[in-house]
Scaffold this motif. Structure first.
Motif, short mmCIF file in Angstrom:
data_model
loop_
_atom_site.label_atom_id
_atom_site.label_comp_id
_atom_site.label_asym_id
_atom_site.label_seq_id
_atom_site.Cartn_x
_atom_site.Cartn_y
_atom_site.Cartn_z
N HIS A 77 39.43 51.25 39.04
CA HIS A 77 39.93 50.02 39.66
C HIS A 77 39.08 49.76 40.89
N HIS A 78 38.78 48.50 41.13
CA HIS A 78 37.85 48.20 42.23
C HIS A 78 38.43 48.52 43.61
N ARG A 79 39.74 48.64 43.74
CA ARG A 79 40.32 49.03 45.03
C ARG A 79 40.75 50.50 45.05
N GLU A 80 40.76 51.15 43.91
CA GLU A 80 41.04 52.58 43.82
C GLU A 80 40.18 53.16 42.72
#
Length: 369
Positions: A213-216
């Protein structure tokens, strides 16, 4: 007695189009050009499978020595001259009895070691692991297994977010046992902490892991970016898309990607009903899935098929050969003995035709039937 095998020899640095491998007894004595004879066959190092649960109708997961011999023999016929016997999540007593049963096979050279895939794994990412047996890592359990195995235990897969995981990783690596990250819901930070503690393998990357995931970024990115981590990939077209296979290989390079089979007993067998870790498995069209929920339950892959799949997906043959032999050998501490056609290594080699189908297999200087 000196032997010479000629053909297109694949070395860690490239292909000798008209080459030969010379050997004396169990050891390679020379790898060189041999222009006097042309041979259309490929000569590659014996495959090294660091993650397999069985094959040919036989399993490693019950700790039965006779079944282990038969499974190892099945995979040797497909070019795998070195393999770890992988168990799945189990009660501690089964882990102990399996270690005791397999230790003589390790000393004999039938197996290169034991790999415990679990039981110290994430319930949220357990995949085909039996959730009944999952638990937090125990340094007491691991210490006993390592001591009782006397060198037989070579790798343990665990989830770094579970309490006690970092202490377990430090214990394992202090005894020369490879710590692998897998079946995990860990964050990027938790995975990096595991790598800092000594973890050096990512178990079947992408599968049984918190997704990207781009934020995690999660464990996948943390493992791919760690320069000292070898990432396993199951190149069967089922566990991951070919685009993800080639992407991971491009990011990490062939020196950090190890192709594995993750095979279970159904490898090389007809479709039907099987078992893995006490759970029913249905195999249809060669794909193994848990009967209860359809989760992928290992594979029916062999290493020669993994090599063919990787090359068909666009990976150059020299890179693909590194990924099925040289890199996994180094990942489990055997890189000075096997995994490459180089002087001094054990004379393990596979002769392949132009379709990369196995023609002959040699192990320790002896051709197998």
């Amino acid at each position: 007695m000196t032997q010479r095998v000629t053909g297109k020899v694949v070395t860690p640095t490239g292909v000798i189009r008209q080459g030969c491998v010379e050997l004396d007894g169990e050891r390679i004595t020379a790898v060189a050009e041999y222009p006097a004879k042309r041979d259309g066959h490929w000569i590659v190092p014996g495959f090294v499978d660091m993650h397999t649960h069985g094959g040919g109708g036989h399993t490693f997961t019950t700790g039965d020595a006779d079944a282990a011999r038969a499974a190892a023999a099945f995979h040797r016929r497909h070019g795998t001259t070195t393999l770890l016997a992988s168990l799945v999540s189990s009660p501690f007593e089964l882990m102990r009895t399996a270690t005791a049963a397999f230790a003589p096979l390790v000393r004999e050279g039938v197996l290169a070691g034991v790999h415990f895939e679990g039981p110290y794994l994430s319930a949220a990412r357990c995949g085909a692991q039996n959730p009944e047996f999952l638990r937090d890592p125990s340094t007491d359990e691991l210490g006993r297994l390592v001591a009782e195995g006397d060198g037989a235990v070579r790798m343990v897969t665990l989830a770094p977010e579970r309490p006690g995981a970092l202490d377990a990783i430090k214990l394992l690596t202090s005894h020369g046992v490879v710590a692998a990250v897998g079946h995990t819901d860990a964050t990027w930070e938790q995975t990096r902490a595991a790598v800092s503690a000594g973890a050096s393998v990512g178990t079947h990357l992408f599968n049984g892991m918190r997704p990207l995931h781009h934020r995690e970024p999660g464990p996948v990115v943390a493992l791919l970016e760690a320069p000292n981590v070898v990432c396993e990939l199951v190149a069967d077209g089922v566990h991951l898309h070919d685009g993800m296979l080639t992407f991971a290989a491009a990011v990490a390079g062939p020196e950090r990607i190890a192709l594995v089979t993750d095979a279970m007993a159904a490898a090389g067998m007809p479709d039907g009903e099987y078992e893995l870790g006490g759970q029913p498995v249905a195999v249809a069209d060669g794909v193994a899935r848990l009967a209860r929920d359809g989760a992928i339950a290992g594979s029916t892959l062999t290493m020669d098929a993994a090599l063919r799949h990787a090359v068909t997906a666009g990976i150059p043959i020299t890179d693909a050969v590194r990924m099925v032999a040289t890199t996994p050998a180094r990942a489990v501490g055997l890189g000075d003995r096997v995994g490459a056609l180089q002087t001094g290594r054990r004379a393990d080699l596979v002769v392949l035709d132009d379709e990369l189908t196995v023609v002959r297999v040699m192990r320790a200087g002896t051709w197998l039937d």
